[in-house]
Scaffold this active site. Sequence first.
Site, mmCIF file in Angstrom:
data_model
loop_
_atom_site.group_PDB
_atom_site.id
_atom_site.type_symbol
_atom_site.label_atom_id
_atom_site.label_comp_id
_atom_site.label_asym_id
_atom_site.label_seq_id
_atom_site.Cartn_x
_atom_site.Cartn_y
_atom_site.Cartn_z
ATOM 1 N N HIS A 143 0.834 -1.207 0.000
ATOM 2 C CA HIS A 143 0.000 0.000 0.000
ATOM 3 C C HIS A 143 0.871 1.260 0.000
ATOM 4 C CE1 HIS A 143 -3.655 2.376 1.177
ATOM 5 N NE2 HIS A 143 -2.750 3.156 1.753
ATOM 6 N N GLU A 144 1.781 1.329 0.952
ATOM 7 C CA GLU A 144 2.606 2.541 1.067
ATOM 8 C C GLU A 144 3.553 2.693 -0.128
ATOM 9 O OE1 GLU A 144 1.873 4.826 3.216
ATOM 10 O OE2 GLU A 144 0.461 3.562 4.317
ATOM 11 N N HIS A 202 1.840 4.749 -2.646
ATOM 12 C CA HIS A 202 1.942 6.186 -2.344
ATOM 13 C C HIS A 202 3.332 6.714 -2.709
ATOM 14 C CE1 HIS A 202 -1.805 6.869 -0.220
ATOM 15 N NE2 HIS A 202 -1.574 5.943 0.694
ATOM 16 N N GLU A 223 -4.839 7.883 -2.592
ATOM 17 C CA GLU A 223 -5.344 6.572 -2.176
ATOM 18 C C GLU A 223 -5.567 5.662 -3.381
ATOM 19 O OE1 GLU A 223 -5.938 4.916 0.904
ATOM 20 O OE2 GLU A 223 -4.559 6.507 1.423
HETATM 21 ZN ZN ZN Z 1 -2.982 5.263 2.133
#
Ligand code: ZN
Length: 505
Positions: A266-267, A270, A297
């Site tokens: 997830h990160e 980003h 997101e």
């Molecule tokens: Zn996030």
Amino acid sequence: MQDKMKKLYEKIEIDAAYSHAMTLLSWDLETQAAKESVEGISKTLSILSKLSYDNYVNEDFKNLLYSIEVDKLDEVEKKIVEKLKKAVFEKMEKIPADEYSEYVKLIAEASSVWERAKNENNYEIFKPYLKKLIDTNKRFITYRGYKEHPYDVLLDDNETELTVSYADTFFKLLKEELGPFILKIKGKKEKELKDIKAKLSKYKFDIEIQKKLNKELAQILGFDFSKGVLAESEHPFTTEFNNKDVRFTTHYYENDVLSGIYSTVHETGHAIYEQQIDDKYNDTHVLSGGTTMGIHEAQSRFYENVIGKHEKFAILIKDLLQKYFGVNDISEKEYILLINEYKTQFIRIEADELTYPMHVLVRYEIEKYIFEDLKREIDLDDLSKMWDDMYEKYLGIRPKDYVNGILQDSHWSGGLFGYFPSYALGSAYASQMYEAMSKKFDVAQMIEQRNFAKINEFLKEYIHKYGSFKTPKELIKIFSGEDFNPQYYINYLKDKFTKIYLSEE
Ligand code: ZN
């Protein structure tokens, strides 16, 4: 003219320096700093934030900013001026200074009361604060003004150009199409999942080894370690100073290796976004980060869910767990089920890909109700009941206490209303990204070949390189050639989960 822009850039540089220092101090606080250092670091942070506030919020700067003739600027400069006006003056100006500082104090108090309320499952002590937070936000909306729906003001603060009428179309689709589908899947493959988890739990997942695995994974996905750092923190996050200094964290649990892996994935989404922003925005500071929370997101959820829980990604997970921990008795097919585990439970942040948007739907409906009529008195017990009723309706479960219900999220105590929708929108944008990408090349094949460079190239070309220069609506048009279409999201989820849970082989 040139002169004024030069002066503006000088002010921006000062702001950038303050924010650089604050970013690094906060990073240190979250990752490495000793427990006892909190007080000292917090003090420095508050002084720096006051200095940075004063740098922009003053008559001289306002005169400078508003005297610049925007017609004579190039498009990047124009955007910088527009963003600064909106961020520094348009919002703040309309709220009386003393009311705003009262509000800042209220938030600090409310946050600590919320923490206690949550620990004690005590809604009563939080209610007076929630009421004040709601009343203050309603008053601020009146000061700031709105066109169609009062809640639009708060939505736009978090996701540029987002309105109730836009969001309603999206959430209506979730309610009507996804709701019934979710209830149909409930309870399926429970035994299979239990058996796979039992097999995995026989292994030990040493944290030092997990660190190596996660670093390799971030590298495979395309994070450039010459321009960034991966560390560890309680709640994973990503922060950046510019595209050459991007930092993110993950967490590790000895008994839950997948939790760390998916936080990392997830990160990394980003972080890759921040690394791929065009160099030309670095000095503008105003445009050098990702554009909105929803688009950010979308990048992280694209990696976490669309890519990271793809059936072809299961092969990579299988290989990594075998290489680092010797896991050798779980098949590819079992991994597909495991990483797409369906869980009906109360807590949003623990939700799976399929049920996640329904958690957001509940918050959206409640916030919309709170702000649709600025004069209506809100009964706080009604809100809690609304919450529970909706969980029963959309997920088939009813919270038995406040901790599992209305007290679970910190957002409202921090004054963050209008923030939740961007989580679910991010997921929906991610599906549309996948759809658009699939028209250019075979994404499944790229995942299977671990050719994430190809995927990142697409993301860079159509989304990342623009930094904050484009709005979400503009970006969606650029990468997909059409407007936001939430139907892609619904179809994506239904197809995927039908295949995993409802098809008999
Ligand atoms: Zn996030």
